[in-house]
Design an enzyme around this catalytic site. Structure first.
Site, PDB file in Angstrom:
ATOM      1  NE  ARG A 196      -0.956   2.314   3.024  1.00  0.00           N
ATOM      2  CZ  ARG A 196      -0.354   3.391   3.426  1.00  0.00           C
ATOM      3  NH1 ARG A 196      -0.516   4.758   2.723  1.00  0.00           N
ATOM      4  NH2 ARG A 196      -0.118   3.307   4.798  1.00  0.00           N
TER       5      ARG A 196
ATOM      6  CB  CYS B 282       2.790  10.339   1.344  1.00  0.00           C
ATOM      7  SG  CYS B 282       0.905  11.140   1.444  1.00  0.00           S
TER       8      CYS B 282
HETATM    9  P1  HMG Z   1     -13.048  14.516  -2.885  1.00  0.00           P
HETATM   10  O1  HMG Z   1     -12.893  14.694  -4.112  1.00  0.00           O
HETATM   11  O2  HMG Z   1     -13.266  15.427  -1.898  1.00  0.00           O
HETATM   12  O3  HMG Z   1     -14.331  13.052  -2.847  1.00  0.00           O
HETATM   13  O4  HMG Z   1     -11.976  13.266  -2.249  1.00  0.00           O
HETATM   14  P2  HMG Z   1     -16.027  13.351  -2.672  1.00  0.00           P
HETATM   15  O5  HMG Z   1     -16.390  12.811  -1.531  1.00  0.00           O
HETATM   16  O6  HMG Z   1     -16.174  14.934  -3.207  1.00  0.00           O
HETATM   17  O7  HMG Z   1     -16.345  12.630  -3.964  1.00  0.00           O
HETATM   18  C1  HMG Z   1     -16.120  13.028  -5.429  1.00  0.00           C
HETATM   19  C2  HMG Z   1     -16.349  11.878  -6.062  1.00  0.00           C
HETATM   20  O8  HMG Z   1     -15.455  10.845  -5.985  1.00  0.00           O
HETATM   21  C3  HMG Z   1     -17.682  11.020  -6.290  1.00  0.00           C
HETATM   22  O9  HMG Z   1     -17.909  10.520  -7.643  1.00  0.00           O
HETATM   23  C4  HMG Z   1     -17.472   9.911  -5.157  1.00  0.00           C
HETATM   24  O10 HMG Z   1     -18.180   8.783  -5.426  1.00  0.00           O
HETATM   25  C5  HMG Z   1     -15.840   9.687  -5.597  1.00  0.00           C
HETATM   26  P3  HMG Z   1     -18.880  11.146  -8.249  1.00  0.00           P
HETATM   27  O11 HMG Z   1     -20.316  11.372  -7.772  1.00  0.00           O
HETATM   28  O12 HMG Z   1     -18.518  12.631  -8.653  1.00  0.00           O
HETATM   29  O13 HMG Z   1     -18.903  10.415  -9.760  1.00  0.00           O
HETATM   30  N1  HMG Z   1     -15.139   8.985  -4.584  1.00  0.00           N
HETATM   31  C6  HMG Z   1     -14.674   7.751  -4.504  1.00  0.00           C
HETATM   32  N2  HMG Z   1     -14.593   6.915  -5.336  1.00  0.00           N
HETATM   33  C7  HMG Z   1     -13.803   5.666  -5.119  1.00  0.00           C
HETATM   34  N3  HMG Z   1     -13.408   5.472  -3.876  1.00  0.00           N
HETATM   35  C8  HMG Z   1     -13.599   6.338  -2.897  1.00  0.00           C
HETATM   36  C9  HMG Z   1     -14.185   7.497  -3.324  1.00  0.00           C
HETATM   37  N4  HMG Z   1     -14.558   8.590  -2.365  1.00  0.00           N
HETATM   38  C10 HMG Z   1     -15.075   9.712  -3.269  1.00  0.00           C
HETATM   39  N5  HMG Z   1     -12.978   6.097  -1.596  1.00  0.00           N
HETATM   40  C11 HMG Z   1     -11.043  11.550  -0.997  1.00  0.00           C
HETATM   41  C12 HMG Z   1     -12.053  12.959  -1.244  1.00  0.00           C
HETATM   42  C13 HMG Z   1     -10.855  11.230   0.486  1.00  0.00           C
HETATM   43  C14 HMG Z   1     -11.794  10.594  -1.542  1.00  0.00           C
HETATM   44  C15 HMG Z   1      -9.534  11.746  -1.720  1.00  0.00           C
HETATM   45  O14 HMG Z   1      -9.022  12.944  -1.214  1.00  0.00           O
HETATM   46  C16 HMG Z   1      -8.886  10.655  -1.825  1.00  0.00           C
HETATM   47  O15 HMG Z   1      -8.928   9.783  -2.226  1.00  0.00           O
HETATM   48  N6  HMG Z   1      -7.821  10.886  -0.960  1.00  0.00           N
HETATM   49  C17 HMG Z   1      -6.591   9.828  -0.799  1.00  0.00           C
HETATM   50  C18 HMG Z   1      -5.214  10.290  -0.766  1.00  0.00           C
HETATM   51  C19 HMG Z   1      -4.337   9.380  -0.487  1.00  0.00           C
HETATM   52  O16 HMG Z   1      -4.748   8.130  -0.557  1.00  0.00           O
HETATM   53  N7  HMG Z   1      -3.292   9.465   0.138  1.00  0.00           N
HETATM   54  C20 HMG Z   1      -2.338   8.518   0.494  1.00  0.00           C
HETATM   55  C21 HMG Z   1      -2.564   7.652   1.615  1.00  0.00           C
HETATM   56  S1  HMG Z   1      -2.287   8.292   3.309  1.00  0.00           S
HETATM   57  C22 HMG Z   1      -0.565   8.039   3.589  1.00  0.00           C
HETATM   58  O17 HMG Z   1       0.001   7.567   2.488  1.00  0.00           O
HETATM   59  C23 HMG Z   1      -0.047   8.561   5.063  1.00  0.00           C
HETATM   60  C24 HMG Z   1       0.149   7.202   5.783  1.00  0.00           C
HETATM   61  O18 HMG Z   1       1.006   6.158   5.215  1.00  0.00           O
HETATM   62  C25 HMG Z   1       0.714   7.536   7.309  1.00  0.00           C
HETATM   63  C26 HMG Z   1       1.822   8.164   7.146  1.00  0.00           C
HETATM   64  O19 HMG Z   1       2.891   8.133   6.604  1.00  0.00           O
HETATM   65  O20 HMG Z   1       1.889   9.499   7.846  1.00  0.00           O
HETATM   66  C27 HMG Z   1      -1.202   6.607   5.952  1.00  0.00           C
HETATM   67 MG    MG Z   2       3.049   6.573   5.082  1.00  0.00          MG
END
Ligand code: HMG
Ligand code: MG
Length: 306
Positions: free
Chosen positions: A24, A249
């Protein structure tokens, strides 16, 4: 294959749980898109190497993280073995996708800072909690286990220093929502040893003991293993790591790979601490993955043992 000479330290825990995040956190940050079949084999090899928990993928928006757009295909191909593996879900849409596949463990991911919450989740600090609340409630109701991450615990690329109290407030809120474990993320790898102890002390003082905490170190400044040693001495027994040191990230430019699982295992086994991990099988897996990614692993132990 060489193994470390074992010289136990009786002041340390006898066993540590390694929470493997390579498939992931590692693959989400690769510029190339790894085929689903390779991801599936990667997870299977990690499980076969004895990793007790492998975070398999993310049910985030595929436009935000195209590298993991094949999450459903990967989980489907993993079959029964995949159902007990955790996946990231940011919101109810993500949870629905996990529930459709019968998964049993999900992880939400909050930010300790306003700027990163906006960049990573398109929401501010308060709105991230509003987004997570129904996710945790519904997941718990369906009998799922929920882990929560806090990112930017030790520093933020846009905001600089992050006050310890701010990190504790966000972490406490996530546990109060119903998360069973809190993983404290040094997303950009800037943390240092004293900061780790101070943060853990502050969480303990806020009623969160070390056994509900996990540490998630990225190795940007080469401090990840030293910081893990400090957390171990403090009493933490769950550590996130990624095979071969893959990771980063996509929404934090200054983040590099996670603490390499091999480097962590070498240190733990040298201390006589059980992990259940077969180091040779793990190194063979990271070496195999290097072939698919077309670049060498940054892990010192993989390089020494390859
Ligand atoms: P948004 O654009 O604000 O979403 O994104 P929304 O709620 O406004 O929805 C917009 C559209 O997206 C809608 O579709 C939803 O259905 C669709 P429409 O109605 O327009 O056709 N949608 C989705 N589709 C599939 N799966 C979903 C989903 N959610 C909405 N889950 C959102 C908000 C949170 C979805 C977006 O910002 C996002 O996906 N962010 C993820 C970022 C990410 O993955 N970052 C990396 C992971 S974090 C990390 O790595 C840190 C960690 O390792 C710890 C550390 O190191 O500190 C964990
Ligand atoms: Mg991380």
């Amino acid at each position: 294959m060489r193994t470390p000479q074992v010289v136990p330290d009786p002041s340390l825990p006898e066993r540590v749980t390694i929470y493997e995040v390579g498939p992931r956190d590692g693959l989400q940050n690769e510029s190339s898109i790894v085929p689903a079949a390779v991801k599936v084999e990667f997870v299977q090899r990690l499980l076969a190497a004895g990793l007790p928990v492998v975070e398999a993928t993310s049910f985030v928006h595929p436009k935000w993280v195209p590298q993991l757009a094949d999450a459903a295909e990967v989980m489907d191909a993993l079959g029964e073995a995949g159902r007990r593996l955790p996946v990231l879900v940011p919101n109810e849409r993500g949870l629905d996708r996990a529930l459709e596949l019968g998964l049993q463990h999900v992880a939400i991911f909050g930010s300790a800072t306003e700027t990163f919450a906006r960049k990573n989740l398109n929401r501010g600090l308060d709105d991230q909690m509003a987004m997570f609340e129904p996710v945790v409630a519904r997941a718990r109701e369906a009998g799922l286990d929920v882990r929560a991450y806090v990112s930017m615990c030790f520093g933020d690329p846009w905001e600089g220093d992050v006050p310890i109290e701010q990190v504790v407030t966000v972490g406490r809120q996530l546990v109060d929502l119903g998360a069973s474990q809190l993983s404290l993320g040094d997303t950009i790898g800037v943390g240092t040893a004293g900061h780790v102890s101070a943060l853990l002390d502050a969480f303990n003082a806020a009623g969160l003991p070390d056994d509900v905490l996990a540490m998630h170190f990225h190795d940007t400044y080469g401090q990840a293993l030293a910081n893990a040693r400090v957390a171990l001495q403090h009493g933490v027994t769950t550590f996130d790591a990624s095979a071969g040191g893959l990771g980063g990230c996509p929404y934090a430019d200054s983040a590099t790979g996670n603490l390499a699982t091999e480097d962590l295992v070498w240190m733990l086994h040298g201390l006589g601490i059980e992990t259940g991990v077969d180091l040779a099988a793990l190194v063979a897996t990271s070496t195999w993955m290097e072939g698919h990614l077309g670049r060498p692993s940054p892990s010192r132990v993989v390089n020494a043992l390859r």
